[in-house]
Scaffold this motif. Structure first.
Motif, PDB file in Angstrom:
ATOM      1  N   UNK A 183       5.568   6.015   4.601  1.00 58.50           N
ATOM      2  CA  UNK A 183       5.670   5.387   5.911  1.00 58.50           C
ATOM      3  C   UNK A 183       5.275   6.415   6.968  1.00 58.50           C
ATOM      4  N   UNK A 184       4.281   6.061   7.777  1.00 60.55           N
ATOM      5  CA  UNK A 184       3.793   6.961   8.837  1.00 60.55           C
ATOM      6  C   UNK A 184       3.428   8.338   8.289  1.00 60.55           C
ATOM      7  N   UNK A 232      12.067   8.519   0.039  1.00 57.93           N
ATOM      8  CA  UNK A 232      12.659   8.237  -1.266  1.00 57.93           C
ATOM      9  C   UNK A 232      13.432   6.917  -1.236  1.00 57.93           C
ATOM     10  N   UNK A 233      12.801   5.922  -0.662  1.00 58.61           N
ATOM     11  CA  UNK A 233      13.361   4.568  -0.574  1.00 58.61           C
ATOM     12  C   UNK A 233      12.213   3.602  -0.306  1.00 58.61           C
ATOM     13  N   UNK A 234      12.475   2.324  -0.513  1.00 54.72           N
ATOM     14  CA  UNK A 234      11.460   1.303  -0.281  1.00 54.72           C
ATOM     15  C   UNK A 234      11.799   0.492   0.964  1.00 54.72           C
ATOM     16  N   UNK A 235      11.039  -0.554   1.218  1.00 57.04           N
ATOM     17  CA  UNK A 235      11.208  -1.363   2.426  1.00 57.04           C
ATOM     18  C   UNK A 235      12.620  -1.924   2.548  1.00 57.04           C
ATOM     19  N   UNK A 274      -2.018  11.132  -1.978  1.00 53.49           N
ATOM     20  CA  UNK A 274      -3.266  10.733  -1.334  1.00 53.49           C
ATOM     21  C   UNK A 274      -2.949  10.108   0.011  1.00 53.49           C
ATOM     22  N   UNK A 275      -3.593  10.590   1.070  1.00 53.00           N
ATOM     23  CA  UNK A 275      -3.268  10.069   2.395  1.00 53.00           C
ATOM     24  C   UNK A 275      -3.860   8.668   2.578  1.00 53.00           C
ATOM     25  N   UNK A 276      -3.237   7.917   3.479  1.00 57.94           N
ATOM     26  CA  UNK A 276      -3.627   6.525   3.711  1.00 57.94           C
ATOM     27  C   UNK A 276      -5.082   6.417   4.166  1.00 57.94           C
ATOM     28  N   UNK A 277      -5.513   7.305   5.066  1.00 55.41           N
ATOM     29  CA  UNK A 277      -6.875   7.216   5.594  1.00 55.41           C
ATOM     30  C   UNK A 277      -7.917   7.385   4.496  1.00 55.41           C
ATOM     31  N   UNK A 328       0.812  -1.236   0.000  1.00 56.45           N
ATOM     32  CA  UNK A 328       0.000   0.000   0.000  1.00 56.45           C
ATOM     33  C   UNK A 328       0.836   1.272   0.000  1.00 56.45           C
ATOM     34  N   UNK A 329       1.942   1.286   0.770  1.00 50.94           N
ATOM     35  CA  UNK A 329       2.804   2.470   0.801  1.00 50.94           C
ATOM     36  C   UNK A 329       3.472   2.746  -0.525  1.00 50.94           C
ATOM     37  N   UNK A 330       3.743   1.682  -1.292  1.00 51.01           N
ATOM     38  CA  UNK A 330       4.349   1.838  -2.617  1.00 51.01           C
ATOM     39  C   UNK A 330       3.339   2.396  -3.611  1.00 51.01           C
TER      40      UNK A 330
END
Length: 337
Positions: free
Chosen positions: A149-150, A155-158, A217-220, A124-126
């Protein structure tokens, strides 16, 4: 719940006292297990920082050293499988949303979020961190190189392996032409935003204000859009709160509503490796964003096999052929005279 001790005193005895406190408070076993894992990670970090932790705890095992906290009921020990929609159900949701998309921004956004998640199996974060420059039409690639994240753009992934290009088929290319064209014609804000999913304040009948500065777009909001789509299809019971977000009362889906699409994507790739030589282990591992093939195989090669009635019947027929179960004659019903 943890006794007040120094890091150097955090040994097996302290851990058992901690676990006893959790038991008395009726903390679920799954939470206890995650907590112990977190404490071990913390100790490793403290060791690197040379804070003199008691590293004996790194060898602590709940099952081996304190099994009384392990419940007898197997369902309380393990995390349940992630439920996944069948293709026909996803198709129905997408068809409904696409029909409404020209006149309903919320439906268009929801359609696009589900489509990207379904086609590429992104975290989802990606998904939310995608920028328009990530869509490489020239080389038919979608570049994954950032994550949310949060609530912050990173500018990086998991991990290193999660930074990856993913091949786009013709359908994916057509989708992005449509969606980026939609954003271009929707408003000046969306037109000039760098994000594939530009931020909006909220979707409802009264407020359709965009952020003053460019944002994702925010997560919520993304979460609420998906839950509303599921609720319309009878897949969830939700309550929309005063702030416009969704409170989930009941659903077969846990946590993030987009999570199931990543599980479906990775599971389907894993299962297809033996039948399609193009889908090599290395390619599937890379597409899923895992560093080690073992991690990919362990996580997605141990899923419960489901499927449609037709798929189950086909598998049963294949199993019958391999096992030669047709030698078991169907007996006639014995009746009494």
């Amino acid at each position: 719940f943890m006794p007040d001790v120094l890091l150097s005193e955090l040994d097996h005895l302290v851990m058992t006292k901690y676990l006893d406190n959790l038991l008395k408070a009726k903390v679920p076993y799954k939470t206890i297990k995650r907590s112990v894992a977190g404490i071990k990670t913390f100790i490793r970090y403290m060791a690197v920082q040379k804070e003199n932790p008691c590293t004996d705890l790194l060898y602590f095992s709940i099952k081996k050293h304190y099994p009384k906290v392990v419940p007898k009921d197997m369902s309380l020990r393990t995390e349940p499988d992630v439920e996944m929609l069948e293709v026909k159900e996803v198709e129905k949701i997408l068809a409904t949303l696409l029909k409404e998309a020209p006149t309903n921004a919320a439906s268009a956004y929801t359609y696009a979020l589900i489509s990207v998640s379904y086609m590429f199996g992104l975290r989802p974060g990606e998904v939310l961190a995608l920028k328009k420059v990530n869509v490489d039409f020239k080389n038919s690639l979608l570049h994954i190189n950032a994550s949310i994240v949060d609530g912050k753009f990173l500018n990086r992934t998991k991990n290193d392996a999660s930074t990856r290009p993913i091949d786009m088929d013709e359908n994916a290319i057509n989708f992005f032409h449509w969606w980026l064209g939609y954003l271009k014609n929707h408003s000046n804000y969306h037109k000039y935003s760098v994000y594939v999913f530009p931020g909006v304040h909220r979707f409802d009948l009264e407020v359709k204000r965009s952020y003053e500065k460019d944002n994702f777009l925010c997560y919520k909001t993304a979460r609420t859009l998906i839950w509303k789509a599921y609720a319309r299809m009878g897949l969830a019971d939700i309550t929309v709160t005063k702030d416009g977000h969704a409170k989930v009362n009941k659903s077969i889906f846990k946590g993030n509503p987009l999570k199931q699409f990543r599980h479906r994507f990775c599971t389907a790739l894993h299962d297809a490796m033996k039948t399609d030589p193009q889908l090599t282990p290395n390619y599937c591992k890379q597409s899923s964003g895992h560093k080690l093939f073992k991690t990919f195989a362990d996580r997605y090669g141990n899923k419960k096999v489901r499927g449609t009635a037709e798929e189950r019947a086909a598998r049963a027929a294949a199993k019958q052929k391999v096992l030669s179960t047709n030698i078991v004659a169907a007996p006639k019903l014995i009746t009494q005279n």
